[in-house]
Design a protein around this motif. Structure first.
Motif, PDB file in Angstrom:
ATOM      1  N   MET A  71      36.624  57.431  39.325  1.00  0.00           N
ATOM      2  CA  MET A  71      36.303  56.774  38.080  1.00  0.00           C
ATOM      3  C   MET A  71      37.469  56.938  37.114  1.00  0.00           C
ATOM      4  O   MET A  71      37.993  58.028  36.941  1.00  0.00           O
ATOM      5  N   ILE A  72      37.858  55.868  36.481  1.00  0.00           N
ATOM      6  CA  ILE A  72      38.975  55.902  35.545  1.00  0.00           C
ATOM      7  C   ILE A  72      38.437  56.128  34.137  1.00  0.00           C
ATOM      8  O   ILE A  72      37.542  55.428  33.678  1.00  0.00           O
ATOM      9  N   LYS A  73      38.994  57.139  33.447  1.00  0.00           N
ATOM     10  CA  LYS A  73      38.567  57.427  32.079  1.00  0.00           C
ATOM     11  C   LYS A  73      39.402  56.620  31.093  1.00  0.00           C
ATOM     12  O   LYS A  73      40.584  56.367  31.318  1.00  0.00           O
ATOM     13  N   VAL A  74      38.782  56.259  30.008  1.00  0.00           N
ATOM     14  CA  VAL A  74      39.486  55.564  28.945  1.00  0.00           C
ATOM     15  C   VAL A  74      40.390  56.569  28.245  1.00  0.00           C
ATOM     16  O   VAL A  74      40.012  57.718  28.046  1.00  0.00           O
ATOM     17  N   ASN A  75      41.575  56.140  27.880  1.00  0.00           N
ATOM     18  CA  ASN A  75      42.497  57.033  27.181  1.00  0.00           C
ATOM     19  C   ASN A  75      42.028  57.225  25.740  1.00  0.00           C
ATOM     20  O   ASN A  75      42.276  56.399  24.875  1.00  0.00           O
ATOM     21  N   THR A  76      41.321  58.313  25.520  1.00  0.00           N
ATOM     22  CA  THR A  76      40.820  58.639  24.199  1.00  0.00           C
ATOM     23  C   THR A  76      41.617  59.814  23.658  1.00  0.00           C
ATOM     24  O   THR A  76      41.830  60.790  24.359  1.00  0.00           O
ATOM     25  N   THR A  77      42.043  59.697  22.417  1.00  0.00           N
ATOM     26  CA  THR A  77      42.815  60.767  21.796  1.00  0.00           C
ATOM     27  C   THR A  77      42.113  61.229  20.532  1.00  0.00           C
ATOM     28  O   THR A  77      41.211  60.561  20.015  1.00  0.00           O
ATOM     29  N   ILE A  78      42.540  62.379  20.041  1.00  0.00           N
ATOM     30  CA  ILE A  78      41.997  62.896  18.782  1.00  0.00           C
ATOM     31  C   ILE A  78      42.274  61.904  17.652  1.00  0.00           C
ATOM     32  O   ILE A  78      41.430  61.683  16.788  1.00  0.00           O
ATOM     33  N   LYS A  79      43.435  61.260  17.677  1.00  0.00           N
ATOM     34  CA  LYS A  79      43.788  60.288  16.639  1.00  0.00           C
ATOM     35  C   LYS A  79      42.806  59.116  16.635  1.00  0.00           C
ATOM     36  O   LYS A  79      42.339  58.696  15.573  1.00  0.00           O
ATOM     37  N   SER A  80      42.454  58.599  17.808  1.00  0.00           N
ATOM     38  CA  SER A  80      41.514  57.474  17.860  1.00  0.00           C
ATOM     39  C   SER A  80      40.116  57.912  17.425  1.00  0.00           C
ATOM     40  O   SER A  80      39.382  57.143  16.799  1.00  0.00           O
ATOM     41  N   ILE A  81      39.741  59.152  17.732  1.00  0.00           N
ATOM     42  CA  ILE A  81      38.446  59.673  17.286  1.00  0.00           C
ATOM     43  C   ILE A  81      38.427  59.825  15.775  1.00  0.00           C
ATOM     44  O   ILE A  81      37.452  59.482  15.113  1.00  0.00           O
ATOM     45  N   LYS A  82      39.518  60.328  15.183  1.00  0.00           N
ATOM     46  CA  LYS A  82      39.603  60.455  13.722  1.00  0.00           C
ATOM     47  C   LYS A  82      39.483  59.093  13.049  1.00  0.00           C
ATOM     48  O   LYS A  82      38.814  58.950  12.026  1.00  0.00           O
ATOM     49  N   ASP A  83      40.110  58.076  13.637  1.00  0.00           N
ATOM     50  CA  ASP A  83      40.024  56.722  13.078  1.00  0.00           C
ATOM     51  C   ASP A  83      38.595  56.196  13.144  1.00  0.00           C
ATOM     52  O   ASP A  83      38.107  55.569  12.203  1.00  0.00           O
ATOM     53  N   MET A  84      37.899  56.467  14.249  1.00  0.00           N
ATOM     54  CA  MET A  84      36.508  56.022  14.407  1.00  0.00           C
ATOM     55  C   MET A  84      35.611  56.719  13.392  1.00  0.00           C
ATOM     56  O   MET A  84      34.778  56.094  12.750  1.00  0.00           O
ATOM     57  N   VAL A  85      35.794  58.027  13.239  1.00  0.00           N
ATOM     58  CA  VAL A  85      34.977  58.785  12.290  1.00  0.00           C
ATOM     59  C   VAL A  85      35.270  58.337  10.863  1.00  0.00           C
ATOM     60  O   VAL A  85      34.357  58.200  10.049  1.00  0.00           O
ATOM     61  N   THR A  86      36.515  58.072  10.544  1.00  0.00           N
ATOM     62  CA  THR A  86      36.881  57.600   9.210  1.00  0.00           C
ATOM     63  C   THR A  86      36.210  56.264   8.896  1.00  0.00           C
ATOM     64  O   THR A  86      35.815  56.012   7.758  1.00  0.00           O
ATOM     65  N   ALA A  87      36.042  55.420   9.904  1.00  0.00           N
ATOM     66  CA  ALA A  87      35.376  54.131   9.695  1.00  0.00           C
ATOM     67  C   ALA A  87      33.903  54.308   9.350  1.00  0.00           C
ATOM     68  O   ALA A  87      33.306  53.442   8.712  1.00  0.00           O
ATOM     69  N   PHE A  88      33.293  55.431   9.747  1.00  0.00           N
ATOM     70  CA  PHE A  88      31.878  55.697   9.466  1.00  0.00           C
ATOM     71  C   PHE A  88      31.668  56.444   8.153  1.00  0.00           C
ATOM     72  O   PHE A  88      30.539  56.779   7.816  1.00  0.00           O
ATOM     73  N   TYR A  89      32.713  56.718   7.389  1.00  0.00           N
ATOM     74  CA  TYR A  89      32.614  57.529   6.179  1.00  0.00           C
ATOM     75  C   TYR A  89      31.625  56.933   5.177  1.00  0.00           C
ATOM     76  O   TYR A  89      31.693  55.753   4.848  1.00  0.00           O
ATOM     77  N   LEU A  90      30.676  57.754   4.725  1.00  0.00           N
ATOM     78  CA  LEU A  90      29.616  57.407   3.769  1.00  0.00           C
ATOM     79  C   LEU A  90      28.668  56.322   4.286  1.00  0.00           C
ATOM     80  O   LEU A  90      28.000  55.660   3.507  1.00  0.00           O
ATOM     81  N   LYS A  91      28.593  56.153   5.586  1.00  0.00           N
ATOM     82  CA  LYS A  91      27.676  55.190   6.185  1.00  0.00           C
ATOM     83  C   LYS A  91      26.579  55.942   6.931  1.00  0.00           C
ATOM     84  O   LYS A  91      26.777  57.060   7.382  1.00  0.00           O
ATOM     85  N   PRO A  92      25.404  55.321   7.076  1.00  0.00           N
ATOM     86  CA  PRO A  92      24.339  55.959   7.849  1.00  0.00           C
ATOM     87  C   PRO A  92      24.680  55.942   9.340  1.00  0.00           C
ATOM     88  O   PRO A  92      25.105  54.912   9.876  1.00  0.00           O
ATOM     89  N   VAL A  93      24.525  57.086   9.990  1.00  0.00           N
ATOM     90  CA  VAL A  93      24.839  57.225  11.407  1.00  0.00           C
ATOM     91  C   VAL A  93      23.704  57.941  12.129  1.00  0.00           C
ATOM     92  O   VAL A  93      22.865  58.590  11.501  1.00  0.00           O
TER      93      VAL A  93
END
Length: 82
Positions: A1-23
């Motif tokens: 199985m091939i994993k998607v190249n996920t980095t801490i930087k991409s995770i930080k960008d995703m979390v920043t997009a959710f800032y002050l939003k309901p999750v």
């Protein structure tokens, strides 16, 4: 199985997009135990982020590191606003 190249930087960008939003936060506690709760992403810091649970009686941990998302211990999904 091939994993998607996920980095801490991409995770930080995703979390920043959710800032002050309901999750929805899903925690993997191990041994097939999961906790899911509605929250609001309330703080973003260089090495961690905080969530404010909508339930005032929730006594669990509310600060998580970006590596916990990378390892699969924490999952965050945007939920529709009521």
């Amino acid at each position: 199985m091939i994993k998607v190249n996920t980095t801490i930087k991409s995770i930080k960008d995703m979390v920043t997009a959710f800032y002050l939003k309901p999750v929805m936060v899903k925690l993997n506690l191990g041994r097939n135990k999961f906790v899911t709760f509605p929250a609001t992403l309330s703080g973003i810091y260089p090495s961690l982020f905080t969530v404010r649970p909508d339930d005032k009686n929730f006594l669990g941990k509310t600060a998580y590191s970006y590596s916990e998302i990378l390892c699969g211990r924490v999952k965050i999904e945007e939920r529709a606003a009521e």
